[in-house]
Design a protein around this motif. Structure first.
Motif, PDB file in Angstrom:
ATOM      1  N   ASN A 150       0.806  -1.217   0.000  1.00 42.80           N
ATOM      2  CA  ASN A 150       0.000   0.000   0.000  1.00 42.80           C
ATOM      3  C   ASN A 150       0.841   1.270   0.000  1.00 42.80           C
ATOM      4  O   ASN A 150       0.279   2.360   0.040  1.00 42.80           O
ATOM      5  N   SER A 151       2.159   1.136   0.017  1.00 42.54           N
ATOM      6  CA  SER A 151       3.022   2.308   0.142  1.00 42.54           C
ATOM      7  C   SER A 151       4.052   2.360  -0.984  1.00 42.54           C
ATOM      8  O   SER A 151       5.146   1.804  -0.858  1.00 42.54           O
ATOM      9  N   PRO A 152       3.707   3.039  -2.074  1.00 37.80           N
ATOM     10  CA  PRO A 152       4.680   3.175  -3.164  1.00 37.80           C
ATOM     11  C   PRO A 152       5.975   3.854  -2.716  1.00 37.80           C
ATOM     12  O   PRO A 152       7.060   3.499  -3.181  1.00 37.80           O
ATOM     13  N   SER A 153       5.879   4.803  -1.782  1.00 32.43           N
ATOM     14  CA  SER A 153       7.095   5.490  -1.323  1.00 32.43           C
ATOM     15  C   SER A 153       8.015   4.534  -0.564  1.00 32.43           C
ATOM     16  O   SER A 153       9.241   4.592  -0.702  1.00 32.43           O
ATOM     17  N   ALA A 154       7.459   3.637   0.227  1.00 32.67           N
ATOM     18  CA  ALA A 154       8.279   2.644   0.934  1.00 32.67           C
ATOM     19  C   ALA A 154       8.919   1.685  -0.064  1.00 32.67           C
ATOM     20  O   ALA A 154      10.098   1.324   0.078  1.00 32.67           O
ATOM     21  N   LEU A 155       8.173   1.295  -1.069  1.00 33.57           N
ATOM     22  CA  LEU A 155       8.698   0.406  -2.105  1.00 33.57           C
ATOM     23  C   LEU A 155       9.840   1.081  -2.860  1.00 33.57           C
ATOM     24  O   LEU A 155      10.891   0.466  -3.091  1.00 33.57           O
ATOM     25  N   ILE A 156       9.665   2.332  -3.218  1.00 35.00           N
ATOM     26  CA  ILE A 156      10.722   3.080  -3.916  1.00 35.00           C
ATOM     27  C   ILE A 156      11.958   3.203  -3.035  1.00 35.00           C
ATOM     28  O   ILE A 156      13.092   3.012  -3.501  1.00 35.00           O
ATOM     29  N   LEU A 157      11.752   3.506  -1.752  1.00 38.47           N
ATOM     30  CA  LEU A 157      12.881   3.609  -0.820  1.00 38.47           C
ATOM     31  C   LEU A 157      13.667   2.305  -0.775  1.00 38.47           C
ATOM     32  O   LEU A 157      14.900   2.303  -0.872  1.00 38.47           O
ATOM     33  N   MET A 158      12.968   1.181  -0.623  1.00 35.50           N
ATOM     34  CA  MET A 158      13.652  -0.112  -0.542  1.00 35.50           C
ATOM     35  C   MET A 158      14.378  -0.448  -1.839  1.00 35.50           C
ATOM     36  O   MET A 158      15.492  -0.979  -1.815  1.00 35.50           O
ATOM     37  N   ILE A 159      13.769  -0.144  -2.970  1.00 34.56           N
ATOM     38  CA  ILE A 159      14.430  -0.399  -4.254  1.00 34.56           C
ATOM     39  C   ILE A 159      15.720   0.394  -4.338  1.00 34.56           C
ATOM     40  O   ILE A 159      16.775  -0.136  -4.726  1.00 34.56           O
ATOM     41  N   LEU A 160      15.677   1.673  -3.965  1.00 35.98           N
ATOM     42  CA  LEU A 160      16.858   2.532  -4.074  1.00 35.98           C
ATOM     43  C   LEU A 160      17.983   2.109  -3.133  1.00 35.98           C
ATOM     44  O   LEU A 160      19.143   2.020  -3.556  1.00 35.98           O
ATOM     45  N   VAL A 161      17.651   1.830  -1.870  1.00 37.50           N
ATOM     46  CA  VAL A 161      18.727   1.464  -0.940  1.00 37.50           C
ATOM     47  C   VAL A 161      19.274   0.074  -1.241  1.00 37.50           C
ATOM     48  O   VAL A 161      20.478  -0.172  -1.084  1.00 37.50           O
ATOM     49  N   PHE A 162      18.417  -0.830  -1.697  1.00 38.84           N
ATOM     50  CA  PHE A 162      18.892  -2.162  -2.081  1.00 38.84           C
ATOM     51  C   PHE A 162      19.818  -2.059  -3.295  1.00 38.84           C
ATOM     52  O   PHE A 162      20.896  -2.652  -3.324  1.00 38.84           O
ATOM     53  N   ALA A 163      19.405  -1.281  -4.288  1.00 38.56           N
ATOM     54  CA  ALA A 163      20.239  -1.097  -5.477  1.00 38.56           C
ATOM     55  C   ALA A 163      21.577  -0.453  -5.108  1.00 38.56           C
ATOM     56  O   ALA A 163      22.629  -0.837  -5.637  1.00 38.56           O
ATOM     57  N   LEU A 164      21.562   0.508  -4.201  1.00 34.20           N
ATOM     58  CA  LEU A 164      22.806   1.154  -3.766  1.00 34.20           C
ATOM     59  C   LEU A 164      23.726   0.165  -3.068  1.00 34.20           C
ATOM     60  O   LEU A 164      24.936   0.136  -3.318  1.00 34.20           O
ATOM     61  N   ALA A 165      23.169  -0.664  -2.205  1.00 32.78           N
ATOM     62  CA  ALA A 165      23.987  -1.652  -1.481  1.00 32.78           C
ATOM     63  C   ALA A 165      24.631  -2.641  -2.442  1.00 32.78           C
ATOM     64  O   ALA A 165      25.830  -2.944  -2.334  1.00 32.78           O
ATOM     65  N   ILE A 166      23.865  -3.143  -3.396  1.00 31.64           N
ATOM     66  CA  ILE A 166      24.410  -4.137  -4.323  1.00 31.64           C
ATOM     67  C   ILE A 166      25.379  -3.485  -5.312  1.00 31.64           C
ATOM     68  O   ILE A 166      26.406  -4.080  -5.666  1.00 31.64           O
ATOM     69  N   THR A 167      25.109  -2.263  -5.733  1.00 31.58           N
ATOM     70  CA  THR A 167      26.043  -1.544  -6.598  1.00 31.58           C
ATOM     71  C   THR A 167      27.359  -1.304  -5.866  1.00 31.58           C
ATOM     72  O   THR A 167      28.438  -1.432  -6.447  1.00 31.58           O
ATOM     73  N   SER A 168      27.279  -0.969  -4.591  1.00 34.93           N
ATOM     74  CA  SER A 168      28.485  -0.769  -3.789  1.00 34.93           C
ATOM     75  C   SER A 168      29.259  -2.074  -3.635  1.00 34.93           C
ATOM     76  O   SER A 168      30.497  -2.073  -3.661  1.00 34.93           O
ATOM     77  N   LEU A 169      28.544  -3.179  -3.485  1.00 34.71           N
ATOM     78  CA  LEU A 169      29.198  -4.493  -3.448  1.00 34.71           C
ATOM     79  C   LEU A 169      29.927  -4.748  -4.769  1.00 34.71           C
ATOM     80  O   LEU A 169      31.042  -5.271  -4.790  1.00 34.71           O
ATOM     81  N   SER A 170      29.311  -4.357  -5.865  1.00 33.86           N
ATOM     82  CA  SER A 170      29.921  -4.491  -7.183  1.00 33.86           C
ATOM     83  C   SER A 170      31.212  -3.682  -7.259  1.00 33.86           C
ATOM     84  O   SER A 170      32.225  -4.134  -7.805  1.00 33.86           O
ATOM     85  N   MET A 171      31.192  -2.482  -6.710  1.00 28.92           N
ATOM     86  CA  MET A 171      32.385  -1.630  -6.699  1.00 28.92           C
ATOM     87  C   MET A 171      33.501  -2.287  -5.892  1.00 28.92           C
ATOM     88  O   MET A 171      34.665  -2.283  -6.305  1.00 28.92           O
ATOM     89  N   MET A 172      33.153  -2.855  -4.763  1.00 32.03           N
ATOM     90  CA  MET A 172      34.159  -3.532  -3.945  1.00 32.03           C
ATOM     91  C   MET A 172      34.749  -4.719  -4.703  1.00 32.03           C
ATOM     92  O   MET A 172      35.958  -4.936  -4.683  1.00 32.03           O
ATOM     93  N   MET A 173      33.895  -5.462  -5.403  1.00 30.55           N
ATOM     94  CA  MET A 173      34.391  -6.594  -6.192  1.00 30.55           C
ATOM     95  C   MET A 173      35.322  -6.120  -7.293  1.00 30.55           C
ATOM     96  O   MET A 173      36.338  -6.757  -7.568  1.00 30.55           O
ATOM     97  N   ALA A 174      34.983  -5.008  -7.948  1.00 29.14           N
ATOM     98  CA  ALA A 174      35.834  -4.470  -9.015  1.00 29.14           C
ATOM     99  C   ALA A 174      37.199  -4.077  -8.469  1.00 29.14           C
ATOM    100  O   ALA A 174      38.211  -4.191  -9.165  1.00 29.14           O
ATOM    101  N   ALA A 175      37.225  -3.637  -7.225  1.00 27.28           N
ATOM    102  CA  ALA A 175      38.488  -3.238  -6.615  1.00 27.28           C
ATOM    103  C   ALA A 175      39.311  -4.431  -6.146  1.00 27.28           C
ATOM    104  O   ALA A 175      40.543  -4.365  -6.108  1.00 27.28           O
ATOM    105  N   LEU A 176      38.657  -5.524  -5.804  1.00 27.46           N
ATOM    106  CA  LEU A 176      39.367  -6.667  -5.231  1.00 27.46           C
ATOM    107  C   LEU A 176      39.731  -7.740  -6.249  1.00 27.46           C
ATOM    108  O   LEU A 176      40.478  -8.660  -5.918  1.00 27.46           O
ATOM    109  N   THR A 177      39.207  -7.650  -7.459  1.00 26.62           N
ATOM    110  CA  THR A 177      39.542  -8.636  -8.489  1.00 26.62           C
ATOM    111  C   THR A 177      40.354  -7.962  -9.587  1.00 26.62           C
ATOM    112  O   THR A 177      40.242  -6.761  -9.804  1.00 26.62           O
TER     113      THR A 177
END
Length: 180
Positions: A65-92
């Motif tokens: 029932n909360s599009p704003s909560a859904l958008i928030l979760m999508i954005l922070v989840f995407a940021l966390a996984i993108t940051s994990l990707s950056m760490m992998m790029a640095a370590l490999t």
């Protein structure tokens, strides 16, 4: 998978010398890296958005029932996984390493984080290990929105933990990143 695959793109650009060539431009190094990361994150956000829209329109999947909560979760989840990707790029160092490590990491954190089955059905020690996965926190947030009908304030703790994961992964990634 696609956001983790961003590590391979960054490594490929490093191997081809594209990143090194960008350094001669009057742009700060951080801006170059931020642009790469934002492109990876935007791709992930778009993919999740298409998944949500198609599943809603074609299959009547309820997304809460909360599009704003859904958008928030999508954005922070995407940021966390993108940051994990950056760490992998640095370590490999090679594309093969990034692809292999990416597959292992995605499958591991998905299984341990509760994306394949609810964490409530696994032993306590596995639930504890699962909390070290950003997937676990994202799943909790999405469940709060979708199955419990909760809003933004209810997912703030999960969003905060995902932001902490993002800060950790990004810090390690920037600290260890080499343009050449």
């Amino acid at each position: 998978f696609s956001m983790i695959g961003g590590a391979a793109v960054i490594i490929q650009e490093r191997q081809w010398g594209t990143l090194r060539r960008l350094l001669v431009m009057p742009i700060h190094k951080g801006s170059i890296l931020l642009g790469k990361l934002m492109g990876i994150m935007l791709t992930g956000v778009l993919q999740m958005s298409v998944l949500i829209l198609v599943s809603d329109l074609l299959f009547d999947v309820p997304w809460g029932n909360s599009p704003s909560a859904l958008i928030l979760m999508i954005l922070v989840f995407a940021l966390a996984i993108t940051s994990l990707s950056m760490m992998m790029a640095a370590l490999t160092k090679t594309l093969a390493q990034a692809n292999a490590l990416g597959t292992v990491i995605v499958l591991s954190i998905s299984a341990l984080g509760g994306a394949w089955w609810p964490l409530e059905i696994v032993p306590g020690w596995m639930q504890t290990i699962g909390r070290f996965s950003p997937i676990s926190w994202a799943m909790d947030g999405f469940q709060d929105i979708i199955t419990r009908g909760l809003g933004v304030t209810a997912v703030l703790p999960e969003a905060g933990v995902l932001l902490a994961f993002a800060a950790l992964f990004l810090s390690v990634g920037i600290w260890r990143f080499r343009y050449e």
